[in-house]
Design a protein around this motif. Sequence first.
Motif, PDB file in Angstrom:
ATOM      1  N   PRO A  37       0.830  -1.207   0.000  1.00 28.02           N
ATOM      2  CA  PRO A  37       0.000   0.000   0.000  1.00 28.02           C
ATOM      3  C   PRO A  37       0.863   1.254   0.000  1.00 28.02           C
ATOM      4  CG  PRO A  37      -0.125  -1.168   2.117  1.00 28.02           C
ATOM      5  CD  PRO A  37       0.578  -2.058   1.168  1.00 28.02           C
ATOM      6  N   GLY A  38       0.507   2.179  -0.887  1.00 23.75           N
ATOM      7  CA  GLY A  38       1.293   3.400  -1.014  1.00 23.75           C
ATOM      8  C   GLY A  38       2.455   3.270  -1.981  1.00 23.75           C
ATOM      9  N   LEU A  39       2.734   2.037  -2.430  1.00 24.63           N
ATOM     10  CA  LEU A  39       3.781   1.774  -3.418  1.00 24.63           C
ATOM     11  C   LEU A  39       3.252   0.924  -4.571  1.00 24.63           C
ATOM     12  CD1 LEU A  39       6.657   0.854  -0.932  1.00 24.63           C
ATOM     13  CD2 LEU A  39       6.775   2.748  -2.574  1.00 24.63           C
ATOM     14  N   GLY A  40       2.346   0.019  -4.267  1.00 23.78           N
ATOM     15  CA  GLY A  40       1.814  -0.888  -5.266  1.00 23.78           C
ATOM     16  C   GLY A  40       0.730  -0.243  -6.108  1.00 23.78           C
ATOM     17  N   LEU A 176      14.828  -2.595  -2.694  1.00 27.87           N
ATOM     18  CA  LEU A 176      14.364  -3.285  -3.910  1.00 27.87           C
ATOM     19  C   LEU A 176      15.330  -4.363  -4.414  1.00 27.87           C
ATOM     20  CD1 LEU A 176      12.524  -0.908  -6.409  1.00 27.87           C
ATOM     21  CD2 LEU A 176      11.805  -3.149  -5.580  1.00 27.87           C
ATOM     22  N   PRO A 177      16.650  -4.175  -4.311  1.00 24.61           N
ATOM     23  CA  PRO A 177      17.546  -5.228  -4.796  1.00 24.61           C
ATOM     24  C   PRO A 177      17.399  -6.562  -4.071  1.00 24.61           C
ATOM     25  CG  PRO A 177      18.734  -3.154  -4.548  1.00 24.61           C
ATOM     26  CD  PRO A 177      17.388  -2.963  -3.912  1.00 24.61           C
ATOM     27  N   LEU A 183      19.269 -10.828  -9.335  1.00 21.54           N
ATOM     28  CA  LEU A 183      19.329  -9.368  -9.291  1.00 21.54           C
ATOM     29  C   LEU A 183      19.599  -8.793 -10.683  1.00 21.54           C
ATOM     30  CD1 LEU A 183      19.429  -6.673  -7.792  1.00 21.54           C
ATOM     31  CD2 LEU A 183      21.837  -7.151  -7.251  1.00 21.54           C
ATOM     32  N   ASP A 184      18.744  -7.866 -11.100  1.00 26.61           N
ATOM     33  CA  ASP A 184      18.893  -7.156 -12.365  1.00 26.61           C
ATOM     34  C   ASP A 184      18.796  -5.668 -12.038  1.00 26.61           C
ATOM     35  OD1 ASP A 184      18.434  -5.787 -14.767  1.00 26.61           O
ATOM     36  OD2 ASP A 184      17.399  -7.486 -15.688  1.00 26.61           O
ATOM     37  N   TRP A 185      19.944  -4.976 -12.065  1.00 30.70           N
ATOM     38  CA  TRP A 185      19.950  -3.574 -11.639  1.00 30.70           C
ATOM     39  C   TRP A 185      19.121  -2.697 -12.566  1.00 30.70           C
ATOM     40  CZ3 TRP A 185      20.999  -1.796  -7.073  1.00 30.70           C
ATOM     41  CH2 TRP A 185      21.847  -2.502  -6.227  1.00 30.70           C
ATOM     42  N   ARG A 191      11.877  -0.070 -11.819  1.00 33.21           N
ATOM     43  CA  ARG A 191      10.800  -0.137 -10.822  1.00 33.21           C
ATOM     44  C   ARG A 191      10.793   1.103  -9.942  1.00 33.21           C
ATOM     45  NH1 ARG A 191      10.431  -5.605  -7.592  1.00 33.21           N
ATOM     46  NH2 ARG A 191       8.536  -4.562  -6.862  1.00 33.21           N
ATOM     47  N   VAL A 192      11.980   1.574  -9.556  1.00 34.75           N
ATOM     48  CA  VAL A 192      12.047   2.791  -8.744  1.00 34.75           C
ATOM     49  C   VAL A 192      11.418   3.959  -9.499  1.00 34.75           C
ATOM     50  CG1 VAL A 192      13.594   4.491  -7.694  1.00 34.75           C
ATOM     51  CG2 VAL A 192      14.048   2.050  -7.397  1.00 34.75           C
TER      52      VAL A 192
END
Length: 288
Positions: A37-40, A176-177, A183-185, A191-192
């Motif tokens: 919530p607040g991000l999704g 997020l990482p 891991l895919d930077w 996403r950020v």
Amino acid sequence: MTMEPTMVEINGNRLNVLVLGDDAPEKPVMIVHHGAPGLGSMAEPRASFAAFADEYRVLVFDARGSGASEGNGPFTHQQWAADVDGLREWIGAERIVMAGGSYGGFIAMEYAIRYPDRVAALVLRDTAADNANQELALRNALASARVEIDRVKLDRIMSGTVRDDDDLRDCWAEILPLYDHDLDWDKVRERVANTPYRYATHNFAFAVNQPNYDIKSLLPGISCPTLVTVGRHDWITPVECSETIAGLIPDAKLVVFEHSGHSPQLEEAERFQQVVREFLAGVPASRA
């Protein structure tokens, strides 16, 4: 056919709603609740459940206070569950398949508890029945060799004390990482950049809702067929959280995805869809 997103007023708050698939009223309805919530937003469930639009009317939406939806409070589990029921009524379904991942799994379970006659089946992904995952997540984050976590930022996002949307973005970028198995930077940076930040919703969820969250004693009362899925390498709602849920809901089926972190619905999409389809094929009531 895919309808365009539309704003629908539910319980005094306009929600951004999208129905995937044709509008044939005889098709059963699946409502999928996003996490964070607040991000999704509806973006994740749209990507991971669109394939089911061949058999279902799949309703995805931005929850109250998230994405493009209005942010009239309260941001409580009770209100979010009531909003799901309002959407069920809006689309004209007597019963639904209720699906949710991560924090959306909290709401999916609460919906099944509060509205048992409305749920034909429950599909959960990488979620938890209490806030014990917070301590496990903290330990996993600090032990990760992938990144060196800023403990202050980690504490702010986990405790719901971020200062504003920019601070939420910085704290989100910090953790997020940890989410994916591989891991895919580039994916992390994307996403950020694409996340809709609503810090007040996030803070309420983690500062007010989370400290008292514990529905374990209520899970044995869930009587609908239930599928519990989780990635083996999930750092924030580890496998033991899903094992607890599957052990408490009668006859729940647990499936662990060995090559996933927090998002097997994306990391092992083909297998995830197969597992969900096989589960739902054994639930004729889902077509009621």
